[in-house]
Design a protein around this motif. Structure first.
Motif, short mmCIF file in Angstrom:
data_model
loop_
_atom_site.label_atom_id
_atom_site.label_comp_id
_atom_site.label_asym_id
_atom_site.label_seq_id
_atom_site.Cartn_x
_atom_site.Cartn_y
_atom_site.Cartn_z
N PRO A 141 26.91 27.54 53.75
CA PRO A 141 27.06 26.58 54.84
C PRO A 141 27.19 25.16 54.32
CG PRO A 141 24.76 27.17 54.59
CD PRO A 141 25.53 28.05 53.65
N LYS A 142 27.77 24.31 55.12
CA LYS A 142 27.79 22.90 54.79
C LYS A 142 26.42 22.30 55.09
CE LYS A 142 32.74 22.24 55.48
NZ LYS A 142 33.79 21.39 56.10
N ASN A 143 26.03 21.28 54.32
CA ASN A 143 24.72 20.64 54.50
C ASN A 143 23.61 21.70 54.60
OD1 ASN A 143 25.96 18.01 54.66
ND2 ASN A 143 26.51 18.48 56.78
N PRO A 144 23.39 22.46 53.53
CA PRO A 144 22.53 23.64 53.61
C PRO A 144 21.08 23.39 53.99
CG PRO A 144 23.15 23.15 51.34
CD PRO A 144 24.01 22.30 52.20
N VAL A 145 20.57 22.17 53.85
CA VAL A 145 19.18 21.93 54.23
C VAL A 145 19.06 21.18 55.56
CG1 VAL A 145 18.39 21.94 51.84
CG2 VAL A 145 19.04 19.77 52.90
N ALA A 146 20.18 20.88 56.21
CA ALA A 146 20.14 20.13 57.47
C ALA A 146 19.53 20.97 58.58
CB ALA A 146 21.55 19.68 57.85
N ARG A 147 18.53 20.41 59.26
CA ARG A 147 17.87 21.16 60.33
C ARG A 147 17.70 20.35 61.61
NH1 ARG A 147 11.87 22.64 58.63
NH2 ARG A 147 11.83 23.24 60.83
N ASP A 148 18.44 19.23 61.72
CA ASP A 148 18.36 18.44 62.95
C ASP A 148 19.11 19.14 64.08
OD1 ASP A 148 21.20 17.06 63.27
OD2 ASP A 148 20.70 17.05 61.13
N SER A 149 19.16 18.49 65.23
CA SER A 149 19.63 19.17 66.44
C SER A 149 21.11 19.01 66.73
CB SER A 149 18.84 18.64 67.65
OG SER A 149 19.14 17.27 67.88
N ALA A 150 21.89 18.39 65.85
CA ALA A 150 23.28 18.09 66.19
C ALA A 150 24.17 19.32 66.29
CB ALA A 150 23.86 17.10 65.18
N ALA A 151 23.86 20.40 65.59
CA ALA A 151 24.61 21.65 65.79
C ALA A 151 24.15 22.34 67.07
CB ALA A 151 24.44 22.58 64.59
N LEU A 152 22.86 22.29 67.33
CA LEU A 152 22.29 22.87 68.54
C LEU A 152 22.91 22.27 69.80
CD1 LEU A 152 20.00 24.23 70.28
CD2 LEU A 152 18.56 22.29 69.63
N THR A 153 23.02 20.94 69.85
CA THR A 153 23.43 20.29 71.08
C THR A 153 24.91 20.47 71.41
OG1 THR A 153 23.64 18.19 69.85
CG2 THR A 153 21.59 18.56 71.08
N ARG A 154 25.70 21.01 70.50
CA ARG A 154 27.11 21.29 70.82
C ARG A 154 27.36 22.78 71.05
NH1 ARG A 154 27.62 20.45 64.91
NH2 ARG A 154 28.30 22.42 63.97
N SER A 155 26.29 23.58 71.15
CA SER A 155 26.43 25.03 71.15
C SER A 155 26.32 25.70 72.51
CB SER A 155 25.38 25.65 70.20
OG SER A 155 25.62 25.24 68.87
N ALA A 156 26.00 24.96 73.56
CA ALA A 156 25.86 25.58 74.88
C ALA A 156 27.14 26.28 75.35
CB ALA A 156 25.41 24.55 75.90
N PRO A 157 28.34 25.70 75.12
CA PRO A 157 29.54 26.36 75.66
C PRO A 157 29.76 27.78 75.18
CG PRO A 157 30.03 24.08 75.11
CD PRO A 157 28.65 24.37 74.58
N PHE A 158 29.23 28.15 74.02
CA PHE A 158 29.39 29.54 73.58
C PHE A 158 28.77 30.50 74.59
CE2 PHE A 158 29.08 27.15 69.46
CZ PHE A 158 30.43 27.22 69.16
N GLY A 159 27.69 30.06 75.23
CA GLY A 159 27.04 30.92 76.21
C GLY A 159 27.85 31.15 77.47
N LEU A 160 28.88 30.34 77.69
CA LEU A 160 29.73 30.51 78.86
C LEU A 160 30.74 31.63 78.69
CD1 LEU A 160 30.28 26.73 79.67
CD2 LEU A 160 28.68 28.31 80.78
N LEU A 161 30.76 32.25 77.52
CA LEU A 161 31.63 33.42 77.29
C LEU A 161 30.95 34.65 77.89
CD1 LEU A 161 32.55 32.63 73.58
CD2 LEU A 161 34.07 32.41 75.57
N VAL A 162 30.92 34.71 79.20
CA VAL A 162 30.11 35.72 79.89
C VAL A 162 30.65 37.13 79.71
CG1 VAL A 162 29.18 34.12 81.58
CG2 VAL A 162 31.33 35.28 82.07
N GLY A 163 31.90 37.27 79.29
CA GLY A 163 32.45 38.59 79.04
C GLY A 163 32.05 39.17 77.69
#
Length: 371
Positions: free
Chosen positions: A157-179
């Motif tokens: 992965p890129k930035n292998p030790v990064a654990r802040d929330s910036a990846a988390l906060t852009r991830s909600a739309p994946f959940g809209l793939l209801v199929g």
């Protein structure tokens, strides 16, 4: 309604899904804007600036009321990438992580270019929205992760030790793939998070959020969606910190009147699992969207991130009509958010009427090119 690529949607189901998609994107943006001006301030500093009730309404930031941050910008491009993935499926080039990554590269261009490049129609309509060409506190990890065309992987992965929330906060739309099945939603979120964040808590927090939104978009309760996420997390190596944070959030619901002390006990840093726990707690105990969001931003942690996630969860749970109209009226980029939400809902429910391997609506391919 059956799920999957061949799902047949009734009119009522389409309307409900569109309302939840709108609620997800608009709710997240409202929470982002509400917390943007006080992110990183202590509760004492917030109260000193805004009174004993702390933040109860939009506060001017970035030159206006209702301004959003990079959190909302990135969410928009996540959605754009998911639509483009569906459109490109007709060509046989079916790899959603690549299409989402390309979309995030288009976001990265907005952070260093003066404005849209009209010579590149392959960028689609979202990249031509001039208001997005503004730096709104993007993290270093996102700027470096989306700094070149080489993708990261779960092994590297890129930035292998990064654990802040910036990846988390852009991830909600994946959940809209209801199929999709929820474990595939989790996997997609994790793979896309690895483009900027490599720490297991950052990756699995992103996956957990996507599973929660997936459950809510399908009509589950918030508690049920959290439990579903916990069950899927248990199958993943390195899940312990995320699991513990979510269990603490659930346990805190029964510990008394909601307030900053209980919130900050869940975490006051920008670590992904703490941000997720705070957002889940505030969404669970909020009497309504307004109350939940005020709880989510009035504490000594990263208020824009926790506000955005809380708004995302409540907006998906209740749909767009539960969002406070006064906040919607002042929200930056509302027209863009609505347009993209409706495009996403239309693609997911009526995609075959818009494009196929042998034919396509020209206007749709102008908006979401296959290239």
């Amino acid at each position: 309604m059956s799920t999957g690529a061949t799902a047949v949607w009734g009119r009522v189901e389409q309307q409900d899904f569109r309302s939840r998609v709108r609620g997800c994107l608009l709710g997240g943006a409202i929470g982002d804007a509400l917390g943007a001006a006080v992110a990183g301030l202590s509760l004492e500093e917030i109260r000193a600036a805004h009174g004993t009730d702390a933040v109860t309404d939009f506060v001017p930031v970035h030159g206006r009321r209702g301004a959003v941050t990079a959190v909302t910008q990135l969410n928009l491009f996540t959605v754009d990438g998911l639509i483009r993935a569906q459109v490109r499926r007709d060509t046989g080039a079916w790899h959603p992580p690549t299409d989402v990554y390309r979309a995030h590269l288009r976001w990265a261009a907005t952070q260093h270019e003066w404005g849209p490049d009209e010579r590149r129609p392959e960028n689609g309509w979202l990249a031509r929205e001039e208001w997005l060409y503004a730096r709104r506190a993007p993290t270093r990890e996102c700027l470096t992760g989306f700094g070149d065309a080489t993708m990261g992987t779960l092994d590297r992965p890129k930035n292998p030790v990064a654990r802040d929330s910036a990846a988390l906060t852009r991830s909600a739309p994946f959940g809209l793939l209801v199929g999709w099945e929820p474990q595939l939603v989790l996997q997609l979120a994790v793979e896309c998070a690895a483009q900027t964040h490599g720490h297991p808590t950052a990756l699995l927090s992103a996956g957990a959020l996507a599973v929660m939104v997936h459950g809510l978009a399908r009509g589950e309760t918030l508690d049920g969606s959290v439990q579903h996420a916990l069950a899927l997390l248990a199958e993943r190596p390195g899940h312990e910190q995320v699991t513990e944070a979510l269990k603490q959030a659930l346990g805190s619901v029964r510990q008394g009147i909601p307030g900053p002390a209980l919130i900050e006990a869940l975490g006051d840093t920008d670590s992904a699992e703490e941000v997720l726990a705070v957002a889940v707690y505030c969404a669970l105990v909020g009497e309504d969207v307004r109350h939940g969001l005020r709880l989510a931003v009035n504490h000594g942690g990263p208020s824009a991130a926790t506000g955005a996630l809380c708004g995302t969860l409540l907006g998906t749970l209740h749909g767009e009509t539960a969002l406070p109209p006064a906040w919607l009226a002042e929200l930056e980029g509302r027209a863009t958010l609505l347009e993209l939400a409706d495009d996403f809902a239309m693609e997911m429910t009526q995609g075959p009427a818009l494009h196929s391997p042998s034919a396509a609506a020209p206007g749709w391919l102008t908006r979401y090119p296959r290239g």
